[in-house]
Write a protein that holds these residues in place. Structure first.
Motif, short mmCIF file in Angstrom:
data_model
loop_
_atom_site.label_atom_id
_atom_site.label_comp_id
_atom_site.label_asym_id
_atom_site.label_seq_id
_atom_site.Cartn_x
_atom_site.Cartn_y
_atom_site.Cartn_z
N MET A 106 -0.97 3.49 36.96
CA MET A 106 -1.81 2.29 37.04
C MET A 106 -1.06 1.05 36.61
SD MET A 106 -5.20 3.94 35.35
CE MET A 106 -4.32 4.41 33.86
N THR A 107 -1.44 -0.09 37.19
CA THR A 107 -0.90 -1.37 36.78
C THR A 107 -1.94 -2.13 35.99
OG1 THR A 107 -1.54 -2.21 38.93
CG2 THR A 107 0.77 -1.66 38.63
N GLU A 108 -1.49 -2.84 34.97
CA GLU A 108 -2.41 -3.53 34.07
C GLU A 108 -2.76 -4.89 34.61
OE1 GLU A 108 -3.71 -5.63 30.41
OE2 GLU A 108 -1.97 -6.09 31.60
N PRO A 136 1.00 2.62 46.18
CA PRO A 136 0.02 2.85 45.12
C PRO A 136 -0.49 4.29 45.15
CG PRO A 136 -0.45 0.80 46.25
CD PRO A 136 0.62 1.49 47.04
N LYS A 137 -0.88 4.78 44.00
CA LYS A 137 -1.34 6.16 43.91
C LYS A 137 -2.60 6.37 44.74
CE LYS A 137 -2.13 9.81 40.54
NZ LYS A 137 -2.07 10.16 39.12
N ASN A 180 -7.69 0.21 36.66
CA ASN A 180 -6.23 0.36 36.59
C ASN A 180 -5.64 -0.44 35.43
OD1 ASN A 180 -6.31 1.95 38.85
ND2 ASN A 180 -5.87 0.29 40.25
N LYS A 228 -13.59 -4.92 37.94
CA LYS A 228 -13.61 -4.37 36.58
C LYS A 228 -14.27 -5.32 35.59
CE LYS A 228 -8.98 -5.98 35.21
NZ LYS A 228 -9.32 -7.32 35.55
N ASP A 245 5.41 2.24 39.68
CA ASP A 245 4.11 1.61 39.89
C ASP A 245 4.15 0.36 40.74
OD1 ASP A 245 5.39 -0.11 38.21
OD2 ASP A 245 3.63 -0.54 37.00
#
Length: 633
Positions: free
Chosen positions: A564-566, A147-148, A359, A323, A611
């Protein structure tokens, strides 16, 4: 079917209408309001209920004579073992995370059941078919990047982008204030001046008994946005070639009068039956897409902190950022914007900040429908044993040919894959400093994706987990976790070969230990490097490296940036630059555009995963089209 979300709803409907009569669905999630814009089997009244069960009931209304078995459960639960998977003819994935995808991949390999993978991002998507053991590559034949992440010094001292401010507000400030107690991070640093010696051991973030909430909030504000910035400015060398930040103190902020709320704090809906106290509502701020001023951000910050301590005090100490937690999003947005203002970085709205912090990459219902249809086509081929026509299909808009679907023949298994080819791995680690816990948490679980690992050195069992262990065994393995590798009952040194196994996944691999004294704390923060399951790239062979946007070192040939992953089923597809000249799709004959099979055979494709959710496809000219441009479907 694994997953009953964006892709899953479309997939279940299409399977039912295509004649499939015995379908099993596994999904651990419940329905949220945000799902309703694309997961068409669900309605407002279903919010909070099981996705798998509601999806089943919805489909049975128009196909009452088929059998659909729902499981409201985690696919990683012990009940869903290899024997469970062996009862199926085909497994179809509609998942949203790397961990579950890897787990299902391994179970299907062990059970010998074909797997069809899929994913979407906005208008882009793909069906990665078909993972058949020994005949085509498995999901893990191509390594998935981490992951970033961002260098600690950038986040804490020299942010240059708004995402740096979000990470600081979410992972440092929010965690310090509302997460587990006694967290150590740079936010609590105090001056070492003699005049401040009495404060050196003070925890600034600790709220003393009966300390006024508003005074406490201003103390935190002044410390993180004022004092910490002053401290950073004291290192003049840092700012020789950088824009200097400006300290911001609460006394510099003009007060904003809150609207009258009849003695009650306003509430706003955050996902159907979940309500959260809101600083925005208290201040009369209604539109999440509005850009708040510095004064408004400061007021939201102080109000949100006050509401946490007055309305949600029992949760403090156990909170982590979510989130879907409105107050948490408001706090992080305001904190990030104040810090951004200090460093001269453009401010962002709450809507934009939530997308970055959570993300989120937004899903498109039509893409999910297209991908679901392609999955069913591949499933039918599997049932008909039509192996010659298996295809991996990419859904994208080619800029010159206007092609929407692009199939290619499946790739052969990667002989260096540690999952399906059992190739040994190499781990560089300091055997005299690193503990067995580091190896288990950072490598075996995080990178190898094992849930119930067993670690052996020769015939010596170093670590095991399971419900059937005796108390003394559990105690021994727990004690081993806290020992450095070289001090284990069977010492692990350079040259040691460890066997790591997950009985649930029926996966076993070998790890060659290579002792290394020093690691770069910024580029190699884990203090260990795992390698061995991917062929070295040409640039790596030449020693050529470059730095990506997140500060991580990558090869000079390919720079696929992890994005990013949704929250649903999405992956991000971005262009990468090819290492050499290849034939362009635009050079193909016009007749090939109507014959996807010939396009697949005549066109070479290079893929880079970006990703952890799925694979990125790169056309020969290095382009993918504009993901923001609407595709006519």
């Amino acid at each position: 079917m694994v997953g009953a979300g964006g892709i899953g709803c479309e997939l279940l409907k299409t399977l039912a209408l295509s004649g499939f009569k015995d379908i099993h669905i596994i999904d651990m999630d419940t329905i949220e309001v945000s799902n309703l814009n694309r997961q068409f089997l669900f309605r407002q009244s279903h919010v909070g209920q099981s996705k798998a069960k509601v999806a089943r009931d919805a489909v049975l209304k128009f196909r009452p004579h088929i059998s659909i078995t729902p499981y409201h459960a985690n696919v990683k639960d012990p009940d869903f073992n290899v024997d469970f998977f062996k009862q199926f003819n085909v497994v179809l994935n509609g998942l949203d995370n790397l961990d579950a995808r890897r787990h299902v991949n391994r179970l299907c390999l062990a059970a010998g059941v074909p797997l069809v993978e899929s994913g979407t991002t906005g208008f882009l998507g793909q069906v990665v078919t078909v993972h058949v053991k020994g005949k085509s590559e498995c999901y893990e034949c191509q390594p998935k990047p981490a992951p970033k992440t961002y260098p600690v010094c950038t986040i804490t001292s020299t942010p240059s982008k708004f995402v740096h401010c979000i990470v600081w507000a979410k992972d440092l400030l929010f965690a310090k204030l509302f997460g587990a107690k006694n967290q150590e991070n740079d936010l609590n640093v105090r001056s070492s001046d003699a005049s401040s010696s009495s404060q050196q051991t003070e925890d600034v973030f600790e709220r003393k008994n009966n300390e006024d909430i508003e005074l406490y909030g201003k103390k935190i504000f002044d410390h993180v946005f004022g004092y910490n910035i002053e401290l950073a400015l004291s290192n003049e060398d840092t700012w020789k070639n950088r824009h200097k930040p400006r300290p911001i103190y609460s006394k510099d902020i003009s007060p904003i009068e809150l609207p009258h709320q009849n003695g009650n704090q306003a509430k706003i809906s955050v996902g159907g039956d979940i309500s959260s106290v809101s600083a925005m509502a208290s201040m009369g701020l209604k539109n999440p897409q509005d850009l708040w001023s510095l004064n408004e951000n400061s007021a939201v910050f102080l109000e949100a902190l006050k509401l946490f301590f007055s309305k949600r005090e029992k949760e403090i100490g156990n909170l982590s950022f979510d989130k879907d937690d409105q107050l948490a999003v408001e706090f992080v947005t305001a904190a990030a914007n104040i810090r951004a203002s200090s460093f001269g970085i453009p401010l962002h709205s709450l809507f934009e900040s939530k997308g970055i912090a959570g993300n989120i990459i937004h899903a498109v219902a039509t893409t999910n429908a297209i991908i679901a249809g392609l999955i069913v086509i591949e499933a039918i081929k599997i049932l008909q044993s039509d192996t010659k026509n298996y295809r991996m299909t990419y859904c994208l808009e080619h800029p010159s040919r206007k092609m929407l679907l692009m199939p290619v023949e499946p790739f052969e298994p990667n002989k260096s894959c540690y999952v399906c080819s059992e190739t040994p791995l190499t781990l560089e680690i300091n055997a005299h400093r690193s503990k067995l816990r580091d190896l288990v948490d950072k490598i075996v679980k995080a990178k190898l994706g094992m849930n119930l690992p067993l670690i052996m050195h020769g015939s010596a069992l170093l670590y095991e987990v399971g419900d059937d262990l005796e108390e003394d065994e559990v105690a021994n393995y727990a004690a081993n976790l806290e020992k450095v590798l070289s001090e284990l009952p069977s010492p692990v040194m350079g040259g040691t070969i460890l066997t790591v196994e997950d009985l649930q996944q029926e996966l076993k691999c070998s790890i060659n230990i290579k002792h290394r004294e020093e690691f770069d704390e910024e580029k190699e923060p884990d203090g260990m490097i795992l390698s061995g399951w991917t062929p070295a790239l040409a640039a790596e062979k030449n020693g050529s490296t470059s730095t990506t946007e997140n500060g991580a070192s990558t090869s000079g040939v390919s720079q696929a940036t992890s994005l990013m992953t949704e929250e649903d089923d999405d992956l991000q597809i971005i262009p990468t630059q090819p290492g050499g000249k290849k034939r362009k799709i635009s050079d193909l004959s016009s007749a090939a555009t109507s014959d996807f099979s010939s396009v697949a055979k005549d066109t070479k494709i290079q893929r880079k995963d970006v990703d952890g959710n799925n694979d990125v496809v790169m056309l020969d000219d290095g382009s993918l089209g504009n993901s923001k441009k609407k595709i006519e479907t």
